[in-house]
Design a protein around this motif. Sequence first.
Motif, PDB file in Angstrom:
ATOM      1  N   LYS A   1       0.814  -1.221   0.000  1.00 20.67           N
ATOM      2  CA  LYS A   1       0.000   0.000   0.000  1.00 20.67           C
ATOM      3  C   LYS A   1       0.847   1.272   0.000  1.00 20.67           C
ATOM      4  CE  LYS A   1      -0.907   0.060   5.006  1.00 20.67           C
ATOM      5  NZ  LYS A   1      -1.974  -0.060   5.998  1.00 20.67           N
ATOM      6  N   LYS A   2       2.120   1.190   0.347  1.00 19.42           N
ATOM      7  CA  LYS A   2       2.998   2.359   0.325  1.00 19.42           C
ATOM      8  C   LYS A   2       3.985   2.317  -0.842  1.00 19.42           C
ATOM      9  CE  LYS A   2       2.709   2.957   5.310  1.00 19.42           C
ATOM     10  NZ  LYS A   2       3.451   2.915   6.577  1.00 19.42           N
ATOM     11  N   CYS A   3       3.748   1.425  -1.780  1.00 20.90           N
ATOM     12  CA  CYS A   3       4.608   1.285  -2.952  1.00 20.90           C
ATOM     13  C   CYS A   3       4.377   2.459  -3.903  1.00 20.90           C
ATOM     14  CB  CYS A   3       4.287  -0.038  -3.654  1.00 20.90           C
ATOM     15  SG  CYS A   3       5.384  -0.411  -5.020  1.00 20.90           S
ATOM     16  N   THR A   4       5.444   2.981  -4.474  1.00 23.25           N
ATOM     17  CA  THR A   4       5.310   4.103  -5.403  1.00 23.25           C
ATOM     18  C   THR A   4       4.699   3.643  -6.722  1.00 23.25           C
ATOM     19  OG1 THR A   4       7.477   3.801  -6.413  1.00 23.25           O
ATOM     20  CG2 THR A   4       7.370   5.206  -4.430  1.00 23.25           C
ATOM     21  N   GLU A   5       4.132   4.599  -7.432  1.00 22.26           N
ATOM     22  CA  GLU A   5       3.547   4.297  -8.735  1.00 22.26           C
ATOM     23  C   GLU A   5       4.625   3.770  -9.693  1.00 22.26           C
ATOM     24  OE1 GLU A   5       1.258   6.651 -12.322  1.00 22.26           O
ATOM     25  OE2 GLU A   5       0.929   7.323 -10.268  1.00 22.26           O
ATOM     26  N   GLY A   6       5.824   4.331  -9.595  1.00 20.61           N
ATOM     27  CA  GLY A   6       6.925   3.885 -10.448  1.00 20.61           C
ATOM     28  C   GLY A   6       7.302   2.439 -10.195  1.00 20.61           C
ATOM     29  N   ASN A   7       7.371   2.048  -8.917  1.00 18.07           N
ATOM     30  CA  ASN A   7       7.681   0.654  -8.598  1.00 18.07           C
ATOM     31  C   ASN A   7       6.571  -0.282  -9.065  1.00 18.07           C
ATOM     32  OD1 ASN A   7      10.178   1.027  -7.484  1.00 18.07           O
ATOM     33  ND2 ASN A   7       9.557   0.676  -5.379  1.00 18.07           N
ATOM     34  N   THR A   8       5.325   0.170  -8.930  1.00 18.83           N
ATOM     35  CA  THR A   8       4.189  -0.643  -9.382  1.00 18.83           C
ATOM     36  C   THR A   8       4.261  -0.863 -10.882  1.00 18.83           C
ATOM     37  OG1 THR A   8       2.826   0.215  -7.586  1.00 18.83           O
ATOM     38  CG2 THR A   8       1.673  -0.793  -9.432  1.00 18.83           C
ATOM     39  N   GLU A   9       4.526   0.205 -11.629  1.00 18.69           N
ATOM     40  CA  GLU A   9       4.646   0.096 -13.083  1.00 18.69           C
ATOM     41  C   GLU A   9       5.810  -0.812 -13.470  1.00 18.69           C
ATOM     42  OE1 GLU A   9       4.878   4.128 -14.491  1.00 18.69           O
ATOM     43  OE2 GLU A   9       2.769   4.516 -14.013  1.00 18.69           O
ATOM     44  N   SER A  10       6.934  -0.686 -12.776  1.00 13.12           N
ATOM     45  CA  SER A  10       8.089  -1.545 -13.048  1.00 13.12           C
ATOM     46  C   SER A  10       7.763  -3.007 -12.776  1.00 13.12           C
ATOM     47  CB  SER A  10       9.287  -1.132 -12.186  1.00 13.12           C
ATOM     48  OG  SER A  10       9.753   0.135 -12.561  1.00 13.12           O
ATOM     49  N   ALA A  11       7.060  -3.258 -11.676  1.00 15.63           N
ATOM     50  CA  ALA A  11       6.685  -4.633 -11.333  1.00 15.63           C
ATOM     51  C   ALA A  11       5.794  -5.231 -12.411  1.00 15.63           C
ATOM     52  CB  ALA A  11       5.975  -4.662  -9.978  1.00 15.63           C
ATOM     53  N   MET A  12       4.833  -4.460 -12.902  1.00 16.24           N
ATOM     54  CA  MET A  12       3.936  -4.967 -13.944  1.00 16.24           C
ATOM     55  C   MET A  12       4.700  -5.239 -15.237  1.00 16.24           C
ATOM     56  SD  MET A  12       1.019  -5.562 -12.761  1.00 16.24           S
ATOM     57  CE  MET A  12       0.292  -5.956 -14.343  1.00 16.24           C
ATOM     58  N   LYS A  13       5.615  -4.341 -15.592  1.00 18.76           N
ATOM     59  CA  LYS A  13       6.403  -4.527 -16.820  1.00 18.76           C
ATOM     60  C   LYS A  13       7.238  -5.803 -16.733  1.00 18.76           C
ATOM     61  CE  LYS A  13       9.762  -2.294 -19.781  1.00 18.76           C
ATOM     62  NZ  LYS A  13      11.176  -2.327 -19.664  1.00 18.76           N
ATOM     63  N   VAL A  14       7.930  -5.977 -15.609  1.00 17.21           N
ATOM     64  CA  VAL A  14       8.779  -7.159 -15.439  1.00 17.21           C
ATOM     65  C   VAL A  14       7.923  -8.423 -15.382  1.00 17.21           C
ATOM     66  CG1 VAL A  14      10.401  -8.307 -13.887  1.00 17.21           C
ATOM     67  CG2 VAL A  14      10.660  -5.878 -14.370  1.00 17.21           C
ATOM     68  N   ALA A  15       6.784  -8.362 -14.713  1.00 16.86           N
ATOM     69  CA  ALA A  15       5.899  -9.527 -14.621  1.00 16.86           C
ATOM     70  C   ALA A  15       5.391  -9.941 -16.001  1.00 16.86           C
ATOM     71  CB  ALA A  15       4.733  -9.239 -13.684  1.00 16.86           C
ATOM     72  N   LYS A  16       5.041  -8.966 -16.834  1.00 13.33           N
ATOM     73  CA  LYS A  16       4.574  -9.279 -18.196  1.00 13.33           C
ATOM     74  C   LYS A  16       5.681  -9.929 -19.019  1.00 13.33           C
ATOM     75  CE  LYS A  16       1.008  -5.754 -18.355  1.00 13.33           C
ATOM     76  NZ  LYS A  16       0.587  -4.453 -18.891  1.00 13.33           N
ATOM     77  N   GLU A  17       6.895  -9.396 -18.915  1.00 11.66           N
ATOM     78  CA  GLU A  17       8.029  -9.984 -19.635  1.00 11.66           C
ATOM     79  C   GLU A  17       8.322 -11.392 -19.127  1.00 11.66           C
ATOM     80  OE1 GLU A  17      11.133  -7.124 -18.966  1.00 11.66           O
ATOM     81  OE2 GLU A  17      10.258  -5.672 -20.366  1.00 11.66           O
ATOM     82  N   TYR A  18       8.291 -11.552 -17.815  1.00  9.73           N
ATOM     83  CA  TYR A  18       8.543 -12.852 -17.188  1.00  9.73           C
ATOM     84  C   TYR A  18       7.472 -13.859 -17.611  1.00  9.73           C
ATOM     85  CZ  TYR A  18       9.531 -16.180 -13.403  1.00  9.73           C
ATOM     86  OH  TYR A  18       9.829 -17.295 -12.681  1.00  9.73           O
ATOM     87  N   ALA A  19       6.195 -13.433 -17.599  1.00  9.32           N
ATOM     88  CA  ALA A  19       5.089 -14.314 -17.990  1.00  9.32           C
ATOM     89  C   ALA A  19       5.231 -14.745 -19.452  1.00  9.32           C
ATOM     90  CB  ALA A  19       3.744 -13.628 -17.764  1.00  9.32           C
ATOM     91  N   ALA A  20       5.622 -13.824 -20.310  1.00 10.31           N
ATOM     92  CA  ALA A  20       5.806 -14.154 -21.725  1.00 10.31           C
ATOM     93  C   ALA A  20       6.899 -15.204 -21.901  1.00 10.31           C
ATOM     94  CB  ALA A  20       6.139 -12.895 -22.527  1.00 10.31           C
ATOM     95  N   GLN A  21       7.994 -15.058 -21.156  1.00  8.86           N
ATOM     96  CA  GLN A  21       9.067 -16.049 -21.226  1.00  8.86           C
ATOM     97  C   GLN A  21       8.601 -17.398 -20.676  1.00  8.86           C
ATOM     98  OE1 GLN A  21      12.094 -15.647 -22.794  1.00  8.86           O
ATOM     99  NE2 GLN A  21      12.153 -17.865 -22.509  1.00  8.86           N
ATOM    100  N   CYS A  22       7.843 -17.367 -19.579  1.00  4.17           N
ATOM    101  CA  CYS A  22       7.316 -18.608 -18.991  1.00  4.17           C
ATOM    102  C   CYS A  22       6.402 -19.332 -19.972  1.00  4.17           C
ATOM    103  CB  CYS A  22       6.554 -18.320 -17.699  1.00  4.17           C
ATOM    104  SG  CYS A  22       7.613 -17.844 -16.331  1.00  4.17           S
ATOM    105  N   GLU A  23       5.574 -18.558 -20.700  1.00  9.47           N
ATOM    106  CA  GLU A  23       4.673 -19.173 -21.680  1.00  9.47           C
ATOM    107  C   GLU A  23       5.462 -19.927 -22.741  1.00  9.47           C
ATOM    108  OE1 GLU A  23       2.085 -16.034 -23.080  1.00  9.47           O
ATOM    109  OE2 GLU A  23       0.704 -16.358 -21.404  1.00  9.47           O
ATOM    110  N   LYS A  24       6.566 -19.343 -23.182  1.00  7.01           N
ATOM    111  CA  LYS A  24       7.413 -20.019 -24.179  1.00  7.01           C
ATOM    112  C   LYS A  24       8.047 -21.277 -23.590  1.00  7.01           C
ATOM    113  CE  LYS A  24       8.724 -15.872 -26.718  1.00  7.01           C
ATOM    114  NZ  LYS A  24       9.825 -14.966 -27.039  1.00  7.01           N
ATOM    115  N   ASP A  25       8.623 -21.126 -22.401  1.00  6.43           N
ATOM    116  CA  ASP A  25       9.333 -22.243 -21.771  1.00  6.43           C
ATOM    117  C   ASP A  25       8.404 -23.362 -21.335  1.00  6.43           C
ATOM    118  OD1 ASP A  25      11.600 -20.707 -22.118  1.00  6.43           O
ATOM    119  OD2 ASP A  25      11.731 -20.095 -20.018  1.00  6.43           O
ATOM    120  N   ARG A  26       7.236 -23.006 -20.817  1.00  3.12           N
ATOM    121  CA  ARG A  26       6.311 -23.990 -20.246  1.00  3.12           C
ATOM    122  C   ARG A  26       5.233 -24.451 -21.220  1.00  3.12           C
ATOM    123  NH1 ARG A  26       5.804 -20.588 -14.577  1.00  3.12           N
ATOM    124  NH2 ARG A  26       8.029 -20.717 -14.122  1.00  3.12           N
ATOM    125  N   LYS A  27       5.152 -23.753 -22.351  1.00  2.00           N
ATOM    126  CA  LYS A  27       4.180 -24.083 -23.391  1.00  2.00           C
ATOM    127  C   LYS A  27       2.746 -24.105 -22.848  1.00  2.00           C
ATOM    128  CE  LYS A  27       7.550 -26.628 -26.143  1.00  2.00           C
ATOM    129  NZ  LYS A  27       8.640 -25.836 -25.753  1.00  2.00           N
TER     130      LYS A  27
END
Length: 84
Positions: free
Chosen positions: A32-58
Amino acid sequence: MERITDFCQADLVETCAFFLDGFNKIYVWVGKKCTEGNTESAMKVAKEYAAQCEKDRKLNVEIEVLINIYKSIDLSIYAVYLSI
């Protein structure tokens, strides 16, 4: 970003954002005290990570955002801390 070993809910800090890999779902936990910038960074990294997982895990990997919610996630997971 830093991988947290032996994760427990006490590792979730209100000023940070984490993502937890549940294999077919990525949980983005935002304190709840996380900055908007950190939240945006977390979402960006999570999307990239999820995309890689989809490739690796099919399989499709969903992303669920939890804003300062302590939800019991009954999976074998690990969390990744996103530093500023």
